[in-house]
Motif scaffolding. Structure first.
Motif, PDB file in Angstrom:
ATOM      1  N   MET A   7      21.066  65.649  50.126  1.00 44.46           N
ATOM      2  CA  MET A   7      22.197  65.984  50.985  1.00 44.46           C
ATOM      3  C   MET A   7      23.601  65.430  50.403  1.00 44.46           C
ATOM      4  O   MET A   7      24.626  66.307  50.737  1.00 44.46           O
ATOM      5  N   ALA A   8      23.603  64.488  49.814  1.00 46.14           N
ATOM      6  CA  ALA A   8      24.708  64.110  49.527  1.00 46.14           C
ATOM      7  C   ALA A   8      25.548  64.933  48.285  1.00 46.14           C
ATOM      8  O   ALA A   8      26.730  64.753  48.204  1.00 46.14           O
ATOM      9  N   HIS A   9      24.543  65.725  47.738  1.00 48.16           N
ATOM     10  CA  HIS A   9      25.002  66.784  46.750  1.00 48.16           C
ATOM     11  C   HIS A   9      25.675  67.896  47.428  1.00 48.16           C
ATOM     12  O   HIS A   9      26.557  68.514  46.940  1.00 48.16           O
ATOM     13  N   ALA A  10      25.448  67.849  48.748  1.00 46.40           N
ATOM     14  CA  ALA A  10      26.357  68.732  49.459  1.00 46.40           C
ATOM     15  C   ALA A  10      27.411  68.405  50.253  1.00 46.40           C
ATOM     16  O   ALA A  10      28.179  69.011  50.848  1.00 46.40           O
ATOM     17  N   ALA A  11      27.567  66.942  50.198  1.00 44.71           N
ATOM     18  CA  ALA A  11      28.548  66.151  50.989  1.00 44.71           C
ATOM     19  C   ALA A  11      30.123  66.473  50.587  1.00 44.71           C
ATOM     20  O   ALA A  11      31.195  66.056  51.578  1.00 44.71           O
TER      21      ALA A  11
END
Length: 315
Positions: free
Chosen positions: A52-56
């Motif tokens: 999810m951090a890659h979408a942050a």
């Protein structure tokens, strides 16, 4: 993200389908500054948080994996951890296993975040909302079950389909247990500011027991149908959890049907859903519903059903 939201952290306990989907929905909402994802399987929590951090970069929200200690200073802690409901299994059938999970988990959360608001999504949610209240020692307004907020959304969806109107123009609620004894409040249902019965009369639409029973049944059995088809429910409940969190973070005084410990139709110390005002201090039941006699009796029966399961957990 508002300046108010920038200062808030939310912890989510459980990185399964509901927890991870809730974290992702919350991440994209921009409602809070930081999300901490916690799971007994640390690798799973790290994997989900990293993914999810890659979408942050689409938001200003940070997300990371953590431990119970990372609940400190959280505005709210959302509990989704527990065993999932299986096909053919009622929510109340889950109680023994998930109650034991809460006995281990909730005191650790309360120790790390004594001023937080607990939002319980694990089923059976009413029984476990009561358990979280007792195990945390928090006042009733700071322990909130997602309750029939999901059922209310499903109810409005079904009414919208049945009467060919946008569900946003349907105002109707489900109260009582998030489960088989839930109560559709037909006496207060409206479409376009008209009582449902009057709307149907004016529009030439059916409003009889066959149709209302059909809508009630589809609403009540929606989760069973989804579990049979895909093995779980996650998107709807995740969006509902964010909608519960929103007025808490923004101190919005929004009215939402959520579960809270209280006394209902003569049944004391039980958790079930009624419309509550949500703000930064938690859930408040300020104005009682004007129910008809049949609905009040249904609330009493629902409360007794939940109370029986709560008592069984003490044995």
């Amino acid at each position: 993200m508002t300046g108010h939201a920038k200062s808030h952290k939310v912890a989510i306990i459980g990185a399964g389908s509901v927890g991870a989907t809730t974290a992702y929905a919350l991440l994209l909402s921009g409602l809070v500054a930081e999300i901490v994802l916690i799971d007994i399987d640390e690798n799973r929590a790290i994997g989900e948080a990293t993914d999810m951090a890659h979408a942050a970069h689409f938001t200003q929200t940070r997300i990371r994996a953590g431990t119970y200690a990372d609940c400190d200073n959280a505005a709210a802690v959302i509990i989704t951890a527990g065993v999932n409901q299986k096909p053919g299994q009622s929510r109340l059938d889950l109680v023994k296993t998930n109650y034991a999970v809460f006995e281990s988990m909730v005191p650790q959360i309360a120790a790390a975040a004594p001023d937080t608001i607990l939002i319980v999504a694990t089923n059976p949610v009413d029984v476990l909302t009561h358990a979280a209240h007792k195990l945390s020692g928090f006042p009733v307004q700071r322990v909130i079950g997602s309750g029939t907020a999901m059922d209310t959304t499903r109810f409005r969806h079904e009414l919208g389909k049945a009467y060919s109107v946008n569900p946003r123009n349907v105002h109707a609620i489900i109260i009582g247990e998030h489960g088989d004894s839930q109560i559709p409040v037909w006496s207060l249902a409206t479409i376009g500011s008209m009582r449902l019965k009057d709307y149907c009369s004016q529009a030439g639409k059916p409003f009889d027991k066959e149709h209302t029973d059909g809508v009630s049944k589809r609403t009540r059995e929606a989760a069973y149908e989804l579990i049979k088809r895909k093995g779980k429910t996650n998107y709807g409940v995740a969006s509902v959890l964010v909608s519960i969190l929103d007025p808490i973070i923004n101190n919005a005084d929004a009215i939402v049907t959520v579960s809270r410990v209280g006394n209902y139709e003569g049944v004391e110390d039980v958790a079930l859903s009624m419309p509550c005002k949500l703000n930064r201090d938690g859930a408040h039941q300020d104005v009682p519903l004007l129910l008809d006699a049949d609905e009040r009796e249904a609330v009493r029966k629902s409360a007794l059903s939940i109370k029986e399961v709560i008592e069984s957990c003490k044995s």
